[in-house]
Design an enzyme around this catalytic site. Sequence first.
Site, PDB file in Angstrom:
ATOM      1  N   ASN A   1      49.498  39.246  22.104  1.00  0.00           N
ATOM      2  CA  ASN A   1      49.362  38.057  23.422  1.00  0.00           C
ATOM      3  C   ASN A   1      48.258  37.739  23.014  1.00  0.00           C
ATOM      4  OD1 ASN A   1      47.509  40.353  24.058  1.00  0.00           O
ATOM      5  ND2 ASN A   1      48.131  40.515  25.995  1.00  0.00           N
TER       6      ASN A   1
ATOM      7  N   HIS B   1      39.355  44.390  29.945  1.00  0.00           N
ATOM      8  CA  HIS B   1      40.083  45.300  30.855  1.00  0.00           C
ATOM      9  C   HIS B   1      40.877  46.697  30.088  1.00  0.00           C
ATOM     10  CE1 HIS B   1      42.424  41.479  29.017  1.00  0.00           C
ATOM     11  NE2 HIS B   1      42.409  42.786  28.307  1.00  0.00           N
TER      12      HIS B   1
ATOM     13  N   SER C   1      46.487  29.020  34.830  1.00  0.00           N
ATOM     14  CA  SER C   1      45.433  29.876  34.552  1.00  0.00           C
ATOM     15  C   SER C   1      45.279  29.987  36.123  1.00  0.00           C
ATOM     16  CB  SER C   1      44.803  30.340  33.188  1.00  0.00           C
ATOM     17  OG  SER C   1      45.118  30.177  32.203  1.00  0.00           O
TER      18      SER C   1
ATOM     19  N   HIS D   1      44.766  41.555  35.060  1.00  0.00           N
ATOM     20  CA  HIS D   1      44.421  40.878  34.672  1.00  0.00           C
ATOM     21  C   HIS D   1      45.009  39.659  33.198  1.00  0.00           C
ATOM     22  CE1 HIS D   1      47.290  42.817  31.835  1.00  0.00           C
ATOM     23  NE2 HIS D   1      46.578  42.767  30.453  1.00  0.00           N
TER      24      HIS D   1
ATOM     25  N   ALA E   1      49.590  38.441  33.776  1.00  0.00           N
ATOM     26  CA  ALA E   1      50.864  38.048  34.168  1.00  0.00           C
ATOM     27  C   ALA E   1      51.846  39.241  34.619  1.00  0.00           C
ATOM     28  CB  ALA E   1      51.710  36.396  33.804  1.00  0.00           C
ATOM     29  N   GLY E   2      51.810  40.330  33.005  1.00  0.00           N
ATOM     30  CA  GLY E   2      51.982  40.474  32.707  1.00  0.00           C
ATOM     31  C   GLY E   2      53.096  40.404  31.991  1.00  0.00           C
TER      32      GLY E   2
END
Length: 397
Positions: free
Chosen positions: A136, A238, A277, A296, A298-299
């Site tokens: 990602n 993160h 974003s 941190h 959207a997941g």
Amino acid sequence: MGTSPKADGRAPIRVFASSKSWIEGNATFQLEHVAGLPGVQAVAAMPDLHPGKFGPVGCVILADRIHPQLVGSDIGCGMGLFELDIAARKLRLDQLADRLHVLDQPCDGDVTRALADAGLGATAFDAALGSIGGGNHFCEIQAVDKILAPDTAAQAGLDRDHAYILVHSGSRGFGFSILETALRNGQTALHPTSDEGNAYMSAHDHAVQWAKLNRRIIAERTAVAARTDLRLLNDLAHNMVERQAGATGDVMALHRKGAAASDRGLVPVPGSRGTLSYLVEPLCEMRAEALASLAHGAGRKYDRASMHGRVRVKRSDVARLERNPYGGIVVCGDRGLLAEEAPEAYKNIDRVIADLVEFGLARVVATFRPLLTFKRAQSDAALRESNRSKSWKEDRR
């Protein structure tokens, strides 16, 4: 939001997600498992929570021991937000997309000098500096969509006309090697001030700074491609662990696994390559309850394997995947990665942000729309073949 009381030896869990947010059951199961690990005192889960390899991504764990597996292999992975000294409307995105193919290649700058300037020693992985990596990770050119907190935006020096770079990358193979060493004899828990704990933290801290330098070099290479200069707004890891003093003076370990610190300035929270974003301002009221952290991103909603059945990547589909709903460009020469990272693989970023706002964790400062998202110009196989070809030509000279 719910708080699970300490039960069956597990630490209390506080979940900062509303009933409107979708959280996979396996992520909840992993969260409960993490809460029962040795020495864990408290757990906070963000609305981007989703399953991970050694535990859920999108959570924060406070413990009296260091758990290297909770940090994971990409130590120091994070987001760096930079402002370009050029108006977004002046960028020639098609040309810039071609120039950014350089990010698939080793950095041609003085890496030794860059490491020295950052106070870092050499490692076996320094040839990867300036590269994004897979999964990602990305480098995205953005434009301001809206400014919702003008005073805070002005204090940060945001210019609504300028272009911005958001870089998501980490420590590449360096972090993986550290985790591999730490888990040589299986999953472990280290006392924060033991010899083993100190050794892990020394390597960990090196990787965190290496990853930050990596994002800086990626941004600088992008600025060179855009023929302009840049300015850092903020950079936050993160995936990390920090030692801190506990309430009784003992040393604690605060693990962030896919969570950004909320006590170090404005926090960029990206969605997917097809969404806005956000830049948010952390609020103090709920900082302690959330273990000084925020979401941190959207997941993920769907894992990588399942995306190959959900998104077609035939030749006729690639054109659609290489554009975003805002008319922006997506550079990704790997069709498999195009599918795995399709916008529908991710949760609704607007819902994630709404939860952060509703629970008093943050307020929105600005939103950014994607102009150009660079992930990878070639597939791994094509890149290896290209490198072999270059090596052959150099040997023939």
